[in-house]
Design an enzyme around this catalytic site. Structure first.
Site, PDB file in Angstrom:
ATOM      1  CE  LYS A  58      -2.354  -2.711  -0.402  1.00 49.29           C
ATOM      2  NZ  LYS A  58      -2.463  -4.334  -0.517  1.00 49.29           N
ATOM      3  N   GLY A 122       9.591 -21.975  16.139  1.00 45.76           N
ATOM      4  CA  GLY A 122       8.986 -22.975  17.076  1.00 45.76           C
ATOM      5  C   GLY A 122       8.353 -24.116  16.505  1.00 45.76           C
ATOM      6  CB  ALA A 189      -5.282 -11.243 -13.797  1.00 44.21           C
ATOM      7  N   GLY A 190      -4.900 -11.838  -9.925  1.00 42.15           N
ATOM      8  CA  GLY A 190      -5.634 -11.954  -8.752  1.00 42.15           C
ATOM      9  C   GLY A 190      -5.393 -10.504  -8.086  1.00 42.15           C
ATOM     10  CB  VAL A 191      -5.698  -9.546  -4.336  1.00 45.53           C
ATOM     11  CG1 VAL A 191      -5.689  -8.139  -3.605  1.00 45.53           C
ATOM     12  CG2 VAL A 191      -7.545 -10.068  -4.434  1.00 45.53           C
ATOM     13  CD  GLU A 211      -6.059 -15.391 -14.094  1.00 41.05           C
ATOM     14  OE1 GLU A 211      -5.653 -15.017 -13.081  1.00 41.05           O
ATOM     15  OE2 GLU A 211      -6.265 -16.537 -13.849  1.00 41.05           O
ATOM     16  CG  ASP A 320      -2.843 -15.954   5.017  1.00 34.20           C
ATOM     17  OD1 ASP A 320      -4.020 -15.400   5.408  1.00 34.20           O
ATOM     18  OD2 ASP A 320      -2.044 -15.361   4.138  1.00 34.20           O
ATOM     19  CG  HIS A 452     -24.050  17.282  -0.089  1.00 34.74           C
ATOM     20  ND1 HIS A 452     -23.890  16.250  -1.245  1.00 34.74           N
ATOM     21  CD2 HIS A 452     -23.941  18.301  -0.551  1.00 34.74           C
ATOM     22  CE1 HIS A 452     -23.708  17.153  -2.344  1.00 34.74           C
ATOM     23  NE2 HIS A 452     -23.726  18.346  -2.201  1.00 34.74           N
TER      24      HIS A 452
HETATM   25  C1  LIG Z   1       1.862  -8.184  -1.527  1.00 38.44           C
HETATM   26  C2  LIG Z   1       0.696  -8.738  -0.724  1.00 38.44           C
HETATM   27  C3  LIG Z   1      -0.166  -7.760  -0.214  1.00 38.44           C
HETATM   28  C4  LIG Z   1      -1.188  -8.146   0.566  1.00 38.44           C
HETATM   29  N1  LIG Z   1      -2.311  -7.076   0.934  1.00 38.44           N
HETATM   30  C5  LIG Z   1      -3.405  -7.543   1.680  1.00 38.44           C
HETATM   31  C6  LIG Z   1      -4.119  -6.315   2.016  1.00 38.44           C
HETATM   32  O1  LIG Z   1      -4.156  -5.488   1.437  1.00 38.44           O
HETATM   33  N2  LIG Z   1      -5.089  -6.677   2.681  1.00 38.44           N
HETATM   34  C7  LIG Z   1      -5.161  -8.095   3.462  1.00 38.44           C
HETATM   35  O2  LIG Z   1      -6.275  -8.122   4.140  1.00 38.44           O
HETATM   36  N3  LIG Z   1      -4.390  -9.094   3.055  1.00 38.44           N
HETATM   37  C8  LIG Z   1      -3.177  -8.815   2.161  1.00 38.44           C
HETATM   38  N4  LIG Z   1      -2.400  -9.682   2.056  1.00 38.44           N
HETATM   39  C9  LIG Z   1      -2.351 -10.927   2.929  1.00 38.44           C
HETATM   40  C10 LIG Z   1      -1.950 -10.916   4.182  1.00 38.44           C
HETATM   41  O3  LIG Z   1      -0.665 -10.546   4.166  1.00 38.44           O
HETATM   42  C11 LIG Z   1      -2.145 -12.164   5.051  1.00 38.44           C
HETATM   43  O4  LIG Z   1      -3.340 -12.505   4.590  1.00 38.44           O
HETATM   44  C12 LIG Z   1      -1.983 -11.990   6.236  1.00 38.44           C
HETATM   45  O5  LIG Z   1      -0.578 -11.722   6.585  1.00 38.44           O
HETATM   46  C13 LIG Z   1      -2.132 -13.434   6.980  1.00 38.44           C
HETATM   47  O6  LIG Z   1      -1.670 -13.367   8.342  1.00 38.44           O
HETATM   48  P1  LIG Z   1      -1.369 -14.548   9.432  1.00 38.44           P
HETATM   49  O7  LIG Z   1      -1.149 -13.950  10.660  1.00 38.44           O
HETATM   50  O8  LIG Z   1      -2.284 -15.561   9.137  1.00 38.44           O
HETATM   51  O9  LIG Z   1      -0.002 -14.989   8.526  1.00 38.44           O
HETATM   52  P2  LIG Z   1       1.344 -14.014   8.306  1.00 38.44           P
HETATM   53  O10 LIG Z   1       1.148 -12.797   8.356  1.00 38.44           O
HETATM   54  O11 LIG Z   1       2.135 -15.025   7.167  1.00 38.44           O
HETATM   55  O12 LIG Z   1       2.402 -14.476   9.436  1.00 38.44           O
HETATM   56  C14 LIG Z   1       2.987 -15.656   9.757  1.00 38.44           C
HETATM   57  C15 LIG Z   1       4.096 -15.417  10.774  1.00 38.44           C
HETATM   58  O13 LIG Z   1       4.371 -16.887  11.225  1.00 38.44           O
HETATM   59  C16 LIG Z   1       5.702 -16.970  11.140  1.00 38.44           C
HETATM   60  N5  LIG Z   1       6.119 -18.293  11.381  1.00 38.44           N
HETATM   61  C17 LIG Z   1       5.918 -19.238  10.386  1.00 38.44           C
HETATM   62  N6  LIG Z   1       5.962 -20.525  10.931  1.00 38.44           N
HETATM   63  C18 LIG Z   1       6.847 -20.246  12.249  1.00 38.44           C
HETATM   64  C19 LIG Z   1       7.396 -21.300  13.260  1.00 38.44           C
HETATM   65  N7  LIG Z   1       7.603 -22.440  13.086  1.00 38.44           N
HETATM   66  N8  LIG Z   1       8.071 -20.546  14.133  1.00 38.44           N
HETATM   67  C20 LIG Z   1       7.896 -19.017  14.360  1.00 38.44           C
HETATM   68  N9  LIG Z   1       7.317 -18.202  13.325  1.00 38.44           N
HETATM   69  C21 LIG Z   1       6.861 -19.038  12.472  1.00 38.44           C
HETATM   70  C22 LIG Z   1       6.178 -16.381   9.905  1.00 38.44           C
HETATM   71  O14 LIG Z   1       7.610 -15.795  10.130  1.00 38.44           O
HETATM   72  C23 LIG Z   1       5.235 -15.198   9.972  1.00 38.44           C
HETATM   73  O15 LIG Z   1       5.825 -13.921  10.521  1.00 38.44           O
HETATM   74  C24 LIG Z   1      -1.169  -9.333   1.293  1.00 38.44           C
HETATM   75  C25 LIG Z   1      -0.126 -10.169   0.697  1.00 38.44           C
HETATM   76  C26 LIG Z   1       0.872  -9.874   0.088  1.00 38.44           C
HETATM   77  C27 LIG Z   1       1.950 -11.128  -0.302  1.00 38.44           C
END
Ligand SMILES: Cc1cc2nc3c(=O)[nH]c(=O)nc-3n(C[C@H](O)[C@H](O)[C@H](O)COP(=O)(O)OP(=O)(O)OC[C@H]3O[C@@H](n4cnc5c(N)ncnc54)[C@H](O)[C@@H]3O)c2cc1C
Length: 479
Positions: A58, A122, A189-191, A211, A320, A452
């Site tokens: 962003k 972890g 062509a996704g987000v 795409e 995720d 408005h």
């Molecule tokens: C370019 C891009 C743009 C995006 N834009 C948006 C947006 O505008 N709006 C939106 O809602 N979403 C957006 N997303 C998606 C969003 O980033 C994810 O949905 C979100 O980060 C998921 O959160 P999470 O906590 O599940 O996992 P993550 O943010 O992926 O965090 C997981 C964390 O777990 C840690 N981890 C993994 N395994 C271990 C382990 N064994 N031990 C210790 N640590 C570990 C990783 O290092 C990481 O820090 C975007 C993604 C990308 C790539």
């Protein structure tokens, strides 16, 4: 000796850190484990979202939009600029500064809420034991009453286009180009593909998006998707090729030749950089010991129920790494729910009211059902739409493209979906989320007073249009 905690969270993305803060606020003795190291090898919190996802993308979208406007739109305001140029390093430094501020902020919030942080990897073992291998190689053992797995996702790689330093990159690489590529290819062509393609297009790249699917933005309302495709291809100049399946690539002299199949047969294009943005997959590598008992589904997501409980009592998974949209706010809400459940409170999440946003210009945002979904479900519905071209504020902003569309149940009048293609749609969609959350009727929105002049007046008018009583357009049908 093992340290004891009420809750151990693995992963500090928007799912994990929010869960940990909430657990801390609820008086639970909480630890968080995070393995992320930034490019200077320093631990960093906030996961994909803060480090290489939502926030840096962003920041670049904002900078590139300013550049684009200065170059192409300031003149209609009577502002003329000479010798306009983009300082890519300056733009990247600004992005890095925002990331640093936010990731540091998360670290401070964790501390401020009494959460103990462990910097390393972890692994969940049997009986809710978490073994942490710290960055210095030493090992800590944590015993938890509850564990929250929030390990997130990583980009999907595809065999035809293996990542190649500086030429074929994933979304993370695309956020760090040191100059504007002359010709940029994007697969998907996704987000993410649309957002990153837009950044570099606005800065001057010639962008081709390949795409594989024939349909543009299949998850979005197709009326909105059609408008958006027309705008992106005709007005913004993105070359979006649907039904183009990439089959191979070859890198020569810092350029990549991509081969793809279309209905017309095999084709080739050469790019200076290629972004692979074909989706993300759940990430659990090295986190689940064989004996931990947590099951994955066929696609590698951790299997959970509606309240994010895994197959092991006391072990939850959020964000995720579990089913549902891969969105930061979805993970955060799941984190809040799980922390409440662990604290013994009743909590649940409304998966029907999660907004989706694509931060192109204009933005695309929606919540609830699309017309296509309602047709498939056999629901009788009514639709109201209002064009941004009839909104005074949008004219003042020179942002008259797009529309707001509201779908309501034909019998009950309850709002079932809101779909927006407009500048600022990401902010406007919150009104649809609140409408869905509060089970509003279209009439509730009709009877609400909107400021408005604002672009949100289009939400009011679209709600009126549901019953053919819009004020600022001529209604086609009689009431
Ligand atoms: C370019 C891009 C743009 C995006 N834009 C948006 C947006 O505008 N709006 C939106 O809602 N979403 C957006 N997303 C998606 C969003 O980033 C994810 O949905 C979100 O980060 C998921 O959160 P999470 O906590 O599940 O996992 P993550 O943010 O992926 O965090 C997981 C964390 O777990 C840690 N981890 C993994 N395994 C271990 C382990 N064994 N031990 C210790 N640590 C570990 C990783 O290092 C990481 O820090 C975007 C993604 C990308 C790539």
């Amino acid at each position: 000796m093992a340290q004891q905690f009420d809750v151990v969270v693995i992963g500090s993305g928007p799912g994990g850190y929010v869960a940990a803060i909430k657990a801390g606020q609820l008086g639970l003795k909480t630890a968080i484990v995070e393995k992320w190291l930034d490019k200077d090898n320093k631990p960093s919190y906030g996961g994909t979202c803060l480090n290489v996802g939502c926030i840096p993308s962003k920041a670049l979208l904002e900078s590139s939009e300013h550049f684009h406007q200065a170059k192409h739109e300031f003149d209609i305001h009577g502002i003329s600029l000479k010798d306009l140029k983009i300082d890519v390093k300056g733009m990247m430094d600004r992005k890095a500064g925002i990331v640093k501020q936010l990731t540091g902020g998360v670290s401070g919030l964790l501390k401020g809420n009494g959460v103990t942080a462990f910097e390393g990897k972890g692994m969940l073992k049997a009986n809710k034991v978490v073994e942490v291998t710290l960055h210095d190689g030493s090992v800590e053992t944590l015993e938890a009453k509850n564990v929250i797995l929030a390990t997130g996702s990583v980009p999907v790689e595809i065999p035809p286009t293996p990542l190649t330093e500086g030429v074929i990159v994933d979304s993370e690489g695309a956020l760090s180009f040191d100059s504007v590529p002359k010709r940029l290819g994007v697969i998907g062509a996704g987000v993410i593909g649309l957002e990153l393609g837009s950044v570099w297009k606005r800065l001057g790249s010639d962008v081709v998006i390949l795409e594989a699917m024939d349909k543009f933005l299949a998850a979005a309302d197709q009326g909105i998707a059609k408008d958006a495709l027309k705008y992106f291809t005709k007005k913004e100049g993105l070359d979006i090729r649907l039904g183009a399946r990439v089959t191979g690539s070859s890198v020569k002299k810092n350029q990549v030749e991509v081969t793809f199949e279309t209905a017309e047969g095999e084709q080739k294009e050469t790019f200076d950089k290629l972004i692979v943005a074909v989706g993300r997959r759940p990430y659990t590598e090295g986190c689940l010991d064989k004996g931990c008992g947590v099951d994955l589904d066929q696609r590698g997501f951790i299997q959970v129920d509606d309240q994010c409980a895994t197959t092991v009592p006391g072990v939850y998974a959020i964000g995720d790494v579990v089913r549902g949209p891969m969105l930061a706010h979805k993970g955060s809400e799941e984190g809040l729910m799980v922390a409440e459940i662990i604290a013994g409170h009743k909590a649940q999440m409304n998966y029907d009211a999660i907004p989706s946003v694509i931060y192109t210009h204009p933005e695309i945002a929606w919540v609830g059902k699309t017309e296509e979904e309602l047709k498939n479900e056999g629901v009788d519905y009514k639709v109201g739409a209002f064009p941004m071209a009839a909104i005074g504020r949008a004219m003042a902003q020179n942002a008259t493209d797009g529309q707001v569309k509201i779908i309501a149940d034909a019998k009950t009048d309850r709002v079932l979906g809101m779909h927006i293609f407009a500048a600022g749609a990401s902010e406007m969609i919150a009104q649809g989320v609140i409408a869905l959350e509060f089970a509003s009727s279209a009439e509730d929105l009709q009877l609400t007073c909107f400021a408005h002049p604002t672009n949100s007046e289009a939400v009011h008018e679209a709600a009126l249009a549901v019953d053919n009583i819009a004020i600022h357009k001529v209604n086609r049908k009689k009431r």
